[in-house]
Design a protein around this motif. Structure first.
Motif, mmCIF file in Angstrom:
data_model
loop_
_atom_site.group_PDB
_atom_site.id
_atom_site.type_symbol
_atom_site.label_atom_id
_atom_site.label_comp_id
_atom_site.label_asym_id
_atom_site.label_seq_id
_atom_site.Cartn_x
_atom_site.Cartn_y
_atom_site.Cartn_z
ATOM 1 N N ARG A 73 0.845 -1.227 0.008
ATOM 2 C CA ARG A 73 -0.044 -0.156 -0.052
ATOM 3 C C ARG A 73 0.777 1.248 -0.135
ATOM 4 O O ARG A 73 0.483 2.290 -0.787
ATOM 5 C CB ARG A 73 -0.989 0.062 1.089
ATOM 6 N N LYS A 74 1.992 1.117 0.722
ATOM 7 C CA LYS A 74 2.686 2.509 0.979
ATOM 8 C C LYS A 74 3.309 2.931 -0.467
ATOM 9 O O LYS A 74 3.503 4.165 -0.872
ATOM 10 C CB LYS A 74 3.986 2.046 1.815
ATOM 11 N N ARG A 122 6.842 7.982 6.533
ATOM 12 C CA ARG A 122 7.125 7.746 7.930
ATOM 13 C C ARG A 122 6.204 6.409 8.533
ATOM 14 O O ARG A 122 6.661 6.099 9.664
ATOM 15 C CB ARG A 122 7.085 9.006 8.791
ATOM 16 N N ILE A 123 5.383 5.601 7.488
ATOM 17 C CA ILE A 123 4.669 4.666 8.063
ATOM 18 C C ILE A 123 5.243 3.573 7.400
ATOM 19 O O ILE A 123 5.883 3.464 6.482
ATOM 20 C CB ILE A 123 3.066 4.880 8.012
ATOM 21 N N GLU A 124 4.976 2.436 8.051
ATOM 22 C CA GLU A 124 5.305 1.039 7.710
ATOM 23 C C GLU A 124 3.941 0.469 6.826
ATOM 24 O O GLU A 124 2.992 1.052 6.817
ATOM 25 C CB GLU A 124 5.302 0.041 8.848
ATOM 26 N N ASP A 125 4.454 -0.410 6.057
ATOM 27 C CA ASP A 125 3.058 -1.046 5.219
ATOM 28 C C ASP A 125 2.209 -1.760 6.355
ATOM 29 O O ASP A 125 2.486 -2.151 7.262
ATOM 30 C CB ASP A 125 3.592 -2.044 4.134
ATOM 31 N N THR A 126 0.914 -1.914 5.745
ATOM 32 C CA THR A 126 -0.134 -2.517 6.887
ATOM 33 C C THR A 126 0.595 -3.820 7.414
ATOM 34 O O THR A 126 0.937 -4.720 6.452
ATOM 35 C CB THR A 126 -1.280 -2.356 6.082
ATOM 36 N N PRO A 127 0.194 -4.180 8.483
ATOM 37 C CA PRO A 127 0.331 -5.498 9.315
ATOM 38 C C PRO A 127 -0.258 -6.642 8.266
ATOM 39 O O PRO A 127 0.613 -7.643 8.293
ATOM 40 C CB PRO A 127 -0.184 -5.409 10.716
ATOM 41 N N ALA A 128 -1.286 -6.446 7.682
ATOM 42 C CA ALA A 128 -2.004 -7.489 6.828
ATOM 43 C C ALA A 128 -1.091 -7.836 5.725
ATOM 44 O O ALA A 128 -0.755 -8.944 5.261
ATOM 45 C CB ALA A 128 -3.561 -7.073 6.603
ATOM 46 N N PHE A 129 -0.533 -6.683 5.260
ATOM 47 C CA PHE A 129 0.269 -6.911 3.772
ATOM 48 C C PHE A 129 1.489 -7.803 4.337
ATOM 49 O O PHE A 129 1.906 -8.419 3.591
ATOM 50 C CB PHE A 129 0.377 -5.734 3.155
#
Length: 371
Positions: A108-109, A233-240
């Protein structure tokens, strides 16, 4: 903007205690990470729709239709601008079909970084495009191409940002956190319209039509860079990340989605179609409707539109939280039932106001008492 609901595998109603399908949060997500992801998604969405809001702001529609088209072109300047607005909507589904599966493969990122750069970059390009008087017929063609890029990027932006929030948010609070995405959209619209109004009030009519209209478009690029930094500054989603570690990424995400969820997709298309007709009539058509059909001053018309957007901002988060308590379905059905009851009011008003439209004076500046 889109009124679509963030993707979810949850039932329509709120999950009950102990429901194994309703964990307290996304896999591996902590509260701080959830808030950070929601802020980044909403802020980026705000910047995306700031760009869209600038183009559709009241006075901007008439200026665009004059600067980029010959004076003897068919239709009014406002109508030509609306045609360009429509072109972006034609491109939006293709952006969703392209960026959605790409997000399932690359994350997503990365997709959200691409969409915000495309939108802010294309909006900046509008600010530097020469007009019809300089390059002739190439001006409307280039503007059309830029608008198609804007629509294409917007199609990927909303779905991608909604997916990030849905995959980060705790199931029992998904409506609350998801509502911040729409808050960002409305804030972007209001900010874009507010900036256009401020520039219009500060400059003379001649300066606004000559060069002042370019200022809001040029501001889009630095805003886009700010949004890109926040999202980086965010990580990709935990689900991904979990899906990636398990090697469970779909080979053909679009085909698998259509094969297994086509009924739900058709239902949501129908719901979103009706809601978006009402929303975009309000956000894009209403300023021109107020000035052209109801003889309202340009400033008053824009202030009314911004006021409506601020009112929507005030209620969107409480309504999102309410959906966590009573379910999504009642809140989707309520506006669908109300729209037919209220849609006829402005149409009837047009009929009564047309006879005096030609004779009515529409002062441009602070005209808060005019009609």
């Amino acid at each position: 903007m889109s009124m679509s609901t963030p993707p979810s595998h949850e039932p329509a109603g709120p999950a009950g205690p102990g429901d194994p399908t309703a964990p307290d949060g996304g896999p591996g997500a902590d509260p701080a990470a959830v808030k950070k992801a929601v802020v980044a998604s909403a802020m980026g969405n705000c910047i995306e729709w700031f760009d869209f809001g600038v183009f559709t702001a009241g006075v901007m529609t008439s200026i665009i239709g004059t600067v980029f088209f010959p004076h003897d072109a068919a239709g009014s300047a406002t109508l030509r601008s609306f045609a360009l607005i429509a072109a972006a909507f034609v491109a939006r589904p293709f952006g969703g079909l392209f960026f959605g599966p790409l997000g399932d493969r690359l994350g997503r990122k990365r997709v959200l970084a691409a969409t915000i750069l495309l939108m802010s970059g294309s909006t900046f390009c509008i600010g530097i495009l020469p007009g019809y008087a300089t390059i002739g017929v190439a001006a409307p063609i280039l503007l059309l191409l830029v608008r198609l890029v804007q629509g294409f990027s917007t199609g990927g932006e909303y779905g991608g940002a909604a997916t990030v929030i849905a995959e980060y948010a705790p199931t029992r609070r998904r409506g609350f956190f998801g509502s911040f995405l729409e808050l960002g959209t409305l804030a972007g619209y209001a900010s874009g319209a507010g900036l256009v109004l401020a520039v219009d009030l500060l400059l003379s009519r001649q300066a606004m039509h000559s060069w002042g209209w370019r200022i809001p478009f040029l501001i889009a690029l630095p805003l886009g860079l700010v949004g890109l930094y926040v999202r980086s500054r965010i990580e990709d989603t935990p689900a991904f990340r979990q899906m990636e570690r398990a090697g469970a990424k779909a080979r053909s995400p679009l085909r698998e989605t259509l094969a297994h969820n086509w009924r739900m997709i058709l239902n949501l298309i129908g719901i979103v179609f009706l809601l978006n007709v009402a929303v975009y009539t309000l956000l894009t058509f209403m300023p021109s409707y107020l000035t052209d059909d109801l003889a309202t001053g340009e400033v008053t018309a824009q202030l009314i539109t911004i006021g409506v957007e601020l009112a929507m901002i005030a209620v969107i988060v409480p309504l999102g939280a309410l959906s966590d308590r009573i379910g999504r379905k009642p809140l989707l059905l309520a506006p669908i039932l109300l729209i037919p009851e209220t849609a006829g009011v402005p149409i009837q008003r047009v009929g009564r106001s047309r006879p005096r439209r030609a004779a009515a004076a529409r002062p441009r500046r602070l005209d808060l008492g005019t009609r």
